[in-house]
Design an enzyme around this catalytic site. Structure first.
Site, short mmCIF file in Angstrom:
data_model
loop_
_atom_site.label_atom_id
_atom_site.label_comp_id
_atom_site.label_asym_id
_atom_site.label_seq_id
_atom_site.Cartn_x
_atom_site.Cartn_y
_atom_site.Cartn_z
N TRP A 17 15.25 -20.07 -30.90
CA TRP A 17 15.25 -19.18 -32.05
C TRP A 17 16.45 -18.25 -31.93
O TRP A 17 16.71 -17.70 -30.87
CB TRP A 17 13.94 -18.39 -32.10
CG TRP A 17 13.71 -17.74 -33.42
CD1 TRP A 17 13.97 -16.44 -33.76
CD2 TRP A 17 13.20 -18.38 -34.60
NE1 TRP A 17 13.65 -16.22 -35.07
CE2 TRP A 17 13.17 -17.39 -35.62
CE3 TRP A 17 12.75 -19.66 -34.89
CZ2 TRP A 17 12.72 -17.65 -36.91
CZ3 TRP A 17 12.30 -19.93 -36.18
CH2 TRP A 17 12.29 -18.93 -37.17
N HIS A 47 9.23 -18.08 -25.89
CA HIS A 47 8.99 -18.88 -27.10
C HIS A 47 9.91 -20.09 -27.16
O HIS A 47 10.34 -20.53 -28.23
CB HIS A 47 9.17 -17.99 -28.34
CG HIS A 47 8.21 -16.84 -28.39
ND1 HIS A 47 6.92 -16.97 -28.83
CD2 HIS A 47 8.36 -15.56 -27.99
CE1 HIS A 47 6.31 -15.80 -28.73
NE2 HIS A 47 7.16 -14.93 -28.21
N HIS A 51 5.18 -23.95 -26.79
CA HIS A 51 4.66 -22.68 -26.28
C HIS A 51 3.50 -22.20 -27.14
O HIS A 51 3.27 -22.70 -28.25
CB HIS A 51 5.76 -21.62 -26.24
CG HIS A 51 6.30 -21.27 -27.60
ND1 HIS A 51 7.26 -22.04 -28.23
CD2 HIS A 51 6.01 -20.27 -28.47
CE1 HIS A 51 7.56 -21.52 -29.41
NE2 HIS A 51 6.79 -20.44 -29.59
N ASP A 53 1.81 -18.77 -28.90
CA ASP A 53 1.99 -17.36 -29.26
C ASP A 53 0.75 -16.57 -28.85
O ASP A 53 -0.38 -16.97 -29.15
CB ASP A 53 2.17 -17.20 -30.77
CG ASP A 53 3.55 -17.61 -31.24
OD1 ASP A 53 4.42 -17.88 -30.40
OD2 ASP A 53 3.75 -17.66 -32.47
N HIS A 57 2.47 -11.06 -30.01
CA HIS A 57 3.73 -11.46 -30.63
C HIS A 57 3.95 -10.77 -31.98
O HIS A 57 5.06 -10.36 -32.31
CB HIS A 57 3.73 -12.99 -30.81
CG HIS A 57 5.03 -13.56 -31.26
ND1 HIS A 57 6.26 -13.05 -30.91
CD2 HIS A 57 5.29 -14.65 -32.05
CE1 HIS A 57 7.22 -13.78 -31.46
NE2 HIS A 57 6.65 -14.74 -32.16
N HIS A 156 2.05 -15.69 -39.49
CA HIS A 156 1.70 -15.30 -38.12
C HIS A 156 0.58 -14.26 -38.12
O HIS A 156 -0.38 -14.35 -37.35
CB HIS A 156 2.92 -14.74 -37.39
CG HIS A 156 3.78 -15.75 -36.72
ND1 HIS A 156 4.88 -16.31 -37.31
CD2 HIS A 156 3.69 -16.32 -35.49
CE1 HIS A 156 5.45 -17.17 -36.48
NE2 HIS A 156 4.74 -17.20 -35.35
N GLU A 168 3.35 -23.81 -30.87
CA GLU A 168 4.60 -24.13 -31.56
C GLU A 168 5.46 -25.05 -30.70
O GLU A 168 5.32 -25.10 -29.48
CB GLU A 168 5.36 -22.84 -31.88
CG GLU A 168 4.58 -21.93 -32.82
CD GLU A 168 5.20 -20.55 -33.02
OE1 GLU A 168 5.04 -19.99 -34.11
OE2 GLU A 168 5.84 -20.03 -32.07
#
Length: 204
Positions: A17, A47, A51, A53, A57, A156, A168
């Site tokens: 990301w 992340h 992974h 969350d 987060h 989220h 994710e």
């Protein structure tokens, strides 16, 4: 039935990301150089790749990765193929026959490419807020996706705020839609907002 590996391999320089830490892996001790053993170190965001969350987060008072409820990450799961170009919408999911306690994994066009070895692509399929709200209404306990994010901040917040576990970065390239037994084990790291995980599944 053999277990399938739904885990994206972590590699040096893999996709990440944009505002997160990149992935760096290097050998710090080498037997080729006379060391008694080979030793490596890794630096990356929590992340990265496949992974989970943690609520922390997106929720200021959320729990951390060390407190993730593993019961939500293990058990029967439904792998669903969705053909949406941008968002998984309520219309894409409301036909699903889900019961409270269900786990749902989404396979999208994200899985058509080896995304982890390519530069970050912002044009990925994600779960829309309306679909996230519908999944919450059904009592789903786990949602998994095949790219680095399940969706925007609203998605989220809906999922994590409802206590839904979010996986994710799943590697679903070779997985067929259907019912699976899921085993997802995130690393137990205190104080962090997510954790890399090994994810295995087998057909039921």
């Amino acid at each position: 039935m053999d277990w399938l590996d739904f885990t994206t391999t972590i590699t040096d320089g893999m996709a990440y990301w944009p505002d997160n830490a990149p992935v760096h892996i290097k050998r710090t001790l080498s037997m080729a150089d006379g060391a008694a053993a080979n030793v490596s170190e890794i630096s990356m965001s929590v992340h990265t790749g496949t992974h989970v969350d943690a609520p922390l987060h997106f929720l200021a008072d959320g729990t951390d990765a060390a407190q993730l409820d593993l019961s939500k990450l293990m058990g029967p799961a439904l792998l669903v193929a969705v053909n949406s170009e941008k968002f998984i919408s309520r219309a894409d999911v409301e036909h699903l026959q889900l019961k409270p306690g269900s786990r749902v994994l989404f396979k999208t066009r994200n899985s058509a490419r080896e995304w982890s070895t390519e530069p970050f692509n912002p044009d990925f399929v994600r779960v829309g807020a309306d679909a996230a709200a519908w999944l919450q209404e059904q009592g789903v306990v786990c949602v998994g996706v095949d790219y680095l994010s399940v969706g925007d901040a609203q998605a989220h917040n809906i999922l994590l705020g409802a206590g839904i576990s979010v996986i994710e970065g799943l590697a679903l390239q070779h997985a067929e839609p259907g019912e699976y037994e899921l085993l997802c084990l995130p690393l137990k790291i205190k104080g962090v907002d997510g954790a890399p995980a090994r994810v295995l599944a087998r057909r039921r």
